[in-house]
Structure formats: C-alpha cells, structure tokens
Design an enzyme around this catalytic site. Structure first.
Site, PDB file in Angstrom:
ATOM      1  N   LYS A  41       0.834  -1.216   0.000  1.00 41.92           N
ATOM      2  CA  LYS A  41       0.000   0.000   0.000  1.00 41.92           C
ATOM      3  C   LYS A  41       0.868   1.265   0.000  1.00 41.92           C
ATOM      4  O   LYS A  41       0.643   2.170  -0.792  1.00 41.92           O
ATOM      5  CB  LYS A  41      -0.910   0.056   1.243  1.00 41.92           C
ATOM      6  CG  LYS A  41      -1.916  -1.053   1.357  1.00 41.92           C
ATOM      7  CD  LYS A  41      -2.883  -0.810   2.501  1.00 41.92           C
ATOM      8  CE  LYS A  41      -2.233  -0.736   3.862  1.00 41.92           C
ATOM      9  NZ  LYS A  41      -1.660  -1.986   4.360  1.00 41.92           N
ATOM     10  N   ARG A  77      -9.656   1.197   8.745  1.00 38.77           N
ATOM     11  CA  ARG A  77      -9.244  -0.164   9.079  1.00 38.77           C
ATOM     12  C   ARG A  77     -10.359  -0.946   9.761  1.00 38.77           C
ATOM     13  O   ARG A  77     -10.197  -2.129  10.026  1.00 38.77           O
ATOM     14  CB  ARG A  77      -8.047  -0.097  10.025  1.00 38.77           C
ATOM     15  CG  ARG A  77      -6.708  -0.490   9.381  1.00 38.77           C
ATOM     16  CD  ARG A  77      -5.643  -0.317  10.439  1.00 38.77           C
ATOM     17  NE  ARG A  77      -4.425  -1.024  10.176  1.00 38.77           N
ATOM     18  CZ  ARG A  77      -3.331  -0.464   9.678  1.00 38.77           C
ATOM     19  NH1 ARG A  77      -3.336   0.783   9.303  1.00 38.77           N
ATOM     20  NH2 ARG A  77      -2.230  -1.174   9.537  1.00 38.77           N
ATOM     21  N   ARG A 126      11.484  -5.561   4.032  1.00 41.93           N
ATOM     22  CA  ARG A 126      11.322  -4.134   4.332  1.00 41.93           C
ATOM     23  C   ARG A 126      12.204  -3.736   5.524  1.00 41.93           C
ATOM     24  O   ARG A 126      12.880  -2.710   5.487  1.00 41.93           O
ATOM     25  CB  ARG A 126       9.847  -3.841   4.649  1.00 41.93           C
ATOM     26  CG  ARG A 126       9.590  -2.410   5.077  1.00 41.93           C
ATOM     27  CD  ARG A 126       8.142  -2.042   4.940  1.00 41.93           C
ATOM     28  NE  ARG A 126       7.314  -2.584   6.007  1.00 41.93           N
ATOM     29  CZ  ARG A 126       5.972  -2.572   5.998  1.00 41.93           C
ATOM     30  NH1 ARG A 126       5.342  -2.076   4.960  1.00 41.93           N
ATOM     31  NH2 ARG A 126       5.282  -3.072   6.992  1.00 41.93           N
ATOM     32  N   ARG A 145      10.922  -0.505  12.138  1.00 42.05           N
ATOM     33  CA  ARG A 145       9.659  -0.413  12.867  1.00 42.05           C
ATOM     34  C   ARG A 145       9.568  -1.507  13.918  1.00 42.05           C
ATOM     35  O   ARG A 145       9.877  -2.672  13.647  1.00 42.05           O
ATOM     36  CB  ARG A 145       8.495  -0.577  11.880  1.00 42.05           C
ATOM     37  CG  ARG A 145       8.172   0.677  11.126  1.00 42.05           C
ATOM     38  CD  ARG A 145       7.185   0.400  10.023  1.00 42.05           C
ATOM     39  NE  ARG A 145       5.928  -0.199  10.504  1.00 42.05           N
ATOM     40  CZ  ARG A 145       4.823  -0.270   9.774  1.00 42.05           C
ATOM     41  NH1 ARG A 145       4.826   0.201   8.538  1.00 42.05           N
ATOM     42  NH2 ARG A 145       3.743  -0.812  10.248  1.00 42.05           N
ATOM     43  N   ARG A 188      -0.890  -8.552  13.606  1.00 41.95           N
ATOM     44  CA  ARG A 188      -1.441  -7.536  12.699  1.00 41.95           C
ATOM     45  C   ARG A 188      -2.275  -8.199  11.593  1.00 41.95           C
ATOM     46  O   ARG A 188      -3.290  -7.670  11.159  1.00 41.95           O
ATOM     47  CB  ARG A 188      -0.308  -6.696  12.090  1.00 41.95           C
ATOM     48  CG  ARG A 188       0.308  -5.742  13.121  1.00 41.95           C
ATOM     49  CD  ARG A 188       1.668  -5.247  12.700  1.00 41.95           C
ATOM     50  NE  ARG A 188       1.626  -4.394  11.523  1.00 41.95           N
ATOM     51  CZ  ARG A 188       2.669  -4.197  10.724  1.00 41.95           C
ATOM     52  NH1 ARG A 188       3.829  -4.791  10.968  1.00 41.95           N
ATOM     53  NH2 ARG A 188       2.557  -3.396   9.699  1.00 41.95           N
TER      54      ARG A 188
HETATM   55  P1  AMP Z   1       0.638   0.834   9.253  1.00 41.11           P
HETATM   56  O1  AMP Z   1       1.841   1.699   9.093  1.00 41.11           O
HETATM   57  O2  AMP Z   1      -0.508   1.217   8.418  1.00 41.11           O
HETATM   58  O3  AMP Z   1       0.980  -0.640   9.138  1.00 41.11           O
HETATM   59  O4  AMP Z   1       0.140   1.049  10.769  1.00 41.11           O
HETATM   60  C1  AMP Z   1       0.967   0.748  11.878  1.00 41.11           C
HETATM   61  C2  AMP Z   1       0.119   0.638  13.118  1.00 41.11           C
HETATM   62  O5  AMP Z   1      -0.517   1.888  13.382  1.00 41.11           O
HETATM   63  C3  AMP Z   1      -1.004  -0.371  13.063  1.00 41.11           C
HETATM   64  O6  AMP Z   1      -0.581  -1.687  13.348  1.00 41.11           O
HETATM   65  C4  AMP Z   1      -1.952   0.173  14.130  1.00 41.11           C
HETATM   66  O7  AMP Z   1      -1.489  -0.122  15.414  1.00 41.11           O
HETATM   67  C5  AMP Z   1      -1.818   1.671  13.930  1.00 41.11           C
HETATM   68  N1  AMP Z   1      -2.804   2.173  12.947  1.00 41.11           N
HETATM   69  C6  AMP Z   1      -2.542   2.718  11.732  1.00 41.11           C
HETATM   70  N2  AMP Z   1      -3.669   3.056  11.100  1.00 41.11           N
HETATM   71  C7  AMP Z   1      -4.680   2.729  11.918  1.00 41.11           C
HETATM   72  C8  AMP Z   1      -6.093   2.814  11.823  1.00 41.11           C
HETATM   73  N3  AMP Z   1      -6.699   3.303  10.735  1.00 41.11           N
HETATM   74  N4  AMP Z   1      -6.830   2.358  12.871  1.00 41.11           N
HETATM   75  C9  AMP Z   1      -6.245   1.878  13.982  1.00 41.11           C
HETATM   76  N5  AMP Z   1      -4.920   1.749  14.136  1.00 41.11           N
HETATM   77  C10 AMP Z   1      -4.125   2.166  13.125  1.00 41.11           C
END
Ligand code: AMP
Length: 292
Positions: A13, A88, A127, A139, A150
């Site tokens: 993404k 999400r 990554r 991360r 996740r």
């Molecule tokens: P990402 O970088 O999109 O993989 O997001 C990393 C982490 O941020 C996720 O595992 C969640 O803990 C939190 N997070 C990001 N976007 C959301 C969302 N829309 N709703 C809830 N938690 C989020």
C-alpha cells in the site's frame, strides 16, 4: 481524486501510494506514518498509541478518525488524497463516509491489493532489512510475532471493508503479487477505466473518460485516411480504408470490455458511456471511406 488503498500489512500500500502521489500530484495520508510521528514527538495521541502499535493492535477509532478529519482539512489535501491504512474498521469507514458527505466530497475508488498471506512475512522481513541498510530505525512492529497479530487484526477488523465497499460499488481489486511496476500500471489502468483520473485541469470524471475513450478512435480514423490516399483504384482504396477502421472498432470494443470489468466491481457508468462513444466515430469513418 480520492482513493483508499486497502490490503494487509506488507501488501505494498505504502509503495503504491507513493507512486500515485508522484504521478498524480495528490497527497498520501497514512495513519500509520502519522501515528509513528506522534509517538516520536511524544504527543498525547502518541503516548496513547505507542503500546498498542508495538503490540500490533488497533488504535481506537475516534483517535484515527480525528487525525484524518484534521488532515483532510489541510490545503494540500484539497486536490485529492490517497488513504493508506485508513479506514481499518467498519466504524472508521462509516465515519469517513460521514466526513466526506459533510464536505461534499466524493470517494472515487477503493483499491484492494490482494496478496498471498504466505508472501507477507518475507516482504515485511525484506522491508526491515532495507530500512536497516539505509541506516534508519526498523519499525518495532515489523517482527514475525507482531506481524502475525497484525494479520489477525486485518482478517477480523479490516477485511469486512472489502464487502462494505463492494456493496457500495467502490471496490477495485488488483493482484498485489505482481511486480511493483505491474501493480502500478494495473492501478492506473483501472482508475482510467472508471474515469477517476483527471488528465487536464478539473474535468468531470465522466467527461475525461469520454475524451479518453474517443482518442484512439480518432487516431485510427487518421490511419484510415492515409490508407485511402495511397490506394490506386477507388474500390481498392475503399477496401484498404476499411481495414484500420474495424481495428479501431475492435480497440474500442476491448476498451469497452475492460471498462466493463472495472464497472463490475465499481461504479462504471462513465466508463460505459465512454466506451460507447469510442465505438461511434470508428464506425462512421468505416462507412464514409467504404462509400468512396
Ligand atoms: P501501518 O503503518 O498502516 O501498518 O500502521 C501501523 C500501526 O498503526 C497499526 O498496526 C496500528 O497499530 C496503527 N494504525 C494505523 N492506522 C490505523 C487505523 N486506521 N486504525 C487503527 N490503528 C491504526
């Protein structure tokens, strides 16, 4: 253009969002990035999100909805945006619908990147490796243990959005197992087919789709003219002239079927109209040339 990129962690993404940003000059709104920045800055939101994120959980809906509501207001998001990692959950999607409705903004499409789960661990490890090689911090949630959590979250909380947007005829699914380049091309192709791309100024998507669909027909009409010019006998000339024209009709037909594919998963009225319009000029040219 307003888009949502939907897919599990590691589906690409972020990579695809950056490519779309580069090509179409719109902003990427990644809730994950925003939350990581908040954690790094130690803001109240960051303090609230830190533990949850490290454990692979989801930050409360009201927190992320609040972040997005503020971010959409910024001047750089006026031209359009790509939501990456948001929504999400179904309540987040509903909150986004309300938000856009209040602002009289329309969501063009939701692009789902479909990938085999078995490939995700490898991708996330890659990554992490690349991040380390660049000398950047990896991360905390890019570990096999947290990734498993996740993924479970994605299946239970985020996957229902596929049905949510499919019902609203917004969903476009792309095979995310192809190369990065192929995925980008495919996304751009389907966005063009539904008329979501605005090639010139601020044209209405429907108008843009019609124009795009007409273009190839015009080109082939020119080719037909050339063929007719070179012919010695009138009858021969007429025959030659008709040759490229059916190709144009065929091309338009192909465009129509592609448009239909997109339409089957998303709103595609404009694409259908566009494809119809593409057929018309090609046929007219065929008849005209054949008469002569
Ligand atoms: P990402 O970088 O999109 O993989 O997001 C990393 C982490 O941020 C996720 O595992 C969640 O803990 C939190 N997070 C990001 N976007 C959301 C969302 N829309 N709703 C809830 N938690 C989020």
């Amino acid at each position: 253009m307003r888009l949502i990129l939907l897919g599990p962690p590691g589906s690409g993404k972020g990579t695809q969002a950056q490519r779309l940003v580069h090509k179409h000059g719109i902003v990427q709104l990644s809730t994950g990035e925003m939350l990581r920045a908040a954690v790094a800055a130690g803001t109240p939101v960051g303090l609230q999100a830190k533990e949850i994120m490290a454990n692979g959980g989801l930050v409360p809906d009201e927190v992320v909805v609040g972040i997005i509501a503020d971010r959409i207001e910024q001047p750089d998001a006026k031209k359009g945006f790509i939501l990456d990692g948001f929504p999400r959950t179904v309540p987040q999607a509903e909150a986004l619908d309300d938000l856009l409705k209040r602002k009289h903004l329309k969501l063009d499409a939701v692009v789902e990147l479909r990938v085999n789960e078995s490939a995700l661990l490898e991708r996330v490890e890659k990554r992490a490796e690349e991040t380390r090689a660049r000398g950047e911090e990896v991360r905390l949630d890019d570990t096999p243990e947290v990734l498993t959590k996740r993924l479970a979250q994605y299946r239970s909380m985020t996957e229902p959005l596929i049905h949510y947007y499919s019902e609203r005829r917004k969903l476009l699914t792309v095979d995310g197992m192809m190369t990065i380049e192929h995925v980008t091309r495919e996304i751009n192709r389907i966005l063009a087919a539904i008329g979501a791309l605005e090639p010139k100024g601020h044209e209405e998507p429907a108008k843009a789709a019609n124009k795009a669909a007409k273009r190839p027909a015009k080109k082939t009409a020119k080719a037909a003219k050339k063929a007719a010019k070179g012919a010695k006998k009138a009858a021969k000339g007429a025959k030659k002239a008709t040759k490229p024209a059916p190709k144009a009709a065929k091309g338009a037909g192909r465009g129509a079927s592609k448009a239909r594919t997109a339409r089957s998963t998303a709103r595609g009225v404009s694409a259908r109209k566009g494809a119809k319009a593409a057929k018309k000029p090609a046929k007219k040219v065929t008849k005209k040339r054949a008469k002569r």
